[in-house]
Design a protein around this motif. Sequence first.
Motif, PDB file in Angstrom:
ATOM      1  N   LEU A   1       0.828  -1.208   0.000  1.00 35.94           N
ATOM      2  CA  LEU A   1       0.000   0.000   0.000  1.00 35.94           C
ATOM      3  C   LEU A   1       0.864   1.260   0.000  1.00 35.94           C
ATOM      4  O   LEU A   1       0.558   2.239  -0.694  1.00 35.94           O
TER       5      LEU A   1
ATOM      6  N   LEU B   1       2.354   1.646  -3.518  1.00 32.36           N
ATOM      7  CA  LEU B   1       1.333   2.049  -4.486  1.00 32.36           C
ATOM      8  C   LEU B   1       0.881   3.491  -4.261  1.00 32.36           C
ATOM      9  O   LEU B   1       0.568   4.206  -5.225  1.00 32.36           O
ATOM     10  N   GLU B   2       0.860   3.915  -3.018  1.00 29.44           N
ATOM     11  CA  GLU B   2       0.514   5.306  -2.727  1.00 29.44           C
ATOM     12  C   GLU B   2       1.582   6.241  -3.309  1.00 29.44           C
ATOM     13  O   GLU B   2       1.257   7.261  -3.938  1.00 29.44           O
TER      14      GLU B   2
ATOM     15  N   TYR C   1       1.168   6.399  -6.969  1.00 32.10           N
ATOM     16  CA  TYR C   1       0.044   7.271  -7.327  1.00 32.10           C
ATOM     17  C   TYR C   1       0.458   8.744  -7.262  1.00 32.10           C
ATOM     18  O   TYR C   1       0.029   9.551  -8.106  1.00 32.10           O
TER      19      TYR C   1
ATOM     20  N   ILE D   1      -6.018   4.372  -2.176  1.00 39.98           N
ATOM     21  CA  ILE D   1      -5.521   3.118  -1.597  1.00 39.98           C
ATOM     22  C   ILE D   1      -6.605   2.346  -0.845  1.00 39.98           C
ATOM     23  O   ILE D   1      -6.413   1.165  -0.547  1.00 39.98           O
TER      24      ILE D   1
ATOM     25  N   ILE E   1      -7.930  -0.038  -3.371  1.00 44.62           N
ATOM     26  CA  ILE E   1      -6.800  -0.930  -3.634  1.00 44.62           C
ATOM     27  C   ILE E   1      -6.655  -1.934  -2.500  1.00 44.62           C
ATOM     28  O   ILE E   1      -6.353  -3.110  -2.725  1.00 44.62           O
TER      29      ILE E   1
ATOM     30  N   ALA F   1      -4.863   0.469   5.423  1.00 47.89           N
ATOM     31  CA  ALA F   1      -4.958   1.539   4.429  1.00 47.89           C
ATOM     32  C   ALA F   1      -5.097   2.896   5.109  1.00 47.89           C
ATOM     33  O   ALA F   1      -4.510   3.895   4.661  1.00 47.89           O
TER      34      ALA F   1
END
Length: 326
Positions: free
Chosen positions: A10, A13-14, A17, A47, A50, A182
């Motif tokens: 996470l 991926l954050e 982004y 997220i 996600i 998250a």
Amino acid sequence: MEFIIVTFILLVLELLYFRIADKFNIIDKPNHRSSHTKVTLRGGGIIFPIAFLLYFASSILYRKDTFLPKEYWAFGLGLLILSVISFLDDILDLSTKLRLFFHFISVSLLIYFLGILFILPIWLLPIVFIFIIGVLNAYNFMDGINGITGLYSFVILSTLYYINQYKIIFTDVNFIIYPVLASLVFLFFNFRKKAKCFAGDVGSMSIAFWVLALLGLLVVKTQELTYLLFIGVYGIEVIFTIIQRIKLKENIFEAHRHHLYQLLVNKMKWSHLLVSTMYGVIQLLINFSIIYWKLNFVEGILYLIFPTLTMYVLAKFYIFKTTETY
């Protein structure tokens, strides 16, 4: 080990982004209605959906069965539809009618997921629809200062985790832990004096959808409406701000600065983090009191919500008298 890996994914991926948002200029520009003064990346709450995809993948790979109803696919589909339309609204500013159409689809899927679509009386379904859509939008209205959405959600999710672990099992525990993780990742970037990102509609709507799903599962399992008071602080704020705006003959769908948290930040000059923490702590105290004293819905209203409402009204009255503004 699983949760460490999920948190790391996470986090990565954050950060990924952030690069995408920066490249495509997905930002939140401050205006006269904002409670912030600097341009900030929008949509960091992506997220949350996600996190569900990661939960879904882990359920398939590592867990053959689950406490969730077999219709849990409906939750996932509803969440993803809501997240996509909310993200598009973040970057394109969609019409209200279009958003409400997709909100209706998502809420229908949520009600199906909870298993109450064919159980509740027909006359009660419209009330449930209005309540859920109202809470989703309330969450969105309240997402106006650093830390408030992530911290408030963390308080509710932590309370639900405690109940599931020590009081009554109403869902798969990982279905609670994943949004908790998250929330923590999001708070790492948002619970700051100068936030790295804002949740955006995609974040506030998706985490609200997840919170409502968990509260719904708990209410259905226990047949107790008391647990809806776990979102009581937001309820007080939004309902009575709407009443105030109607009294002032304002369009309740337009942006404004009448929420108490906005007045505390913009007029009283309290820090975002202090106000967000205050909201989270008050909701935590309400949740703890409900669990510890085993209050029913009416008792919760009388002993907890009414005193909180009184403090809310007095605080707004004090700010009005002090700053001569509304």
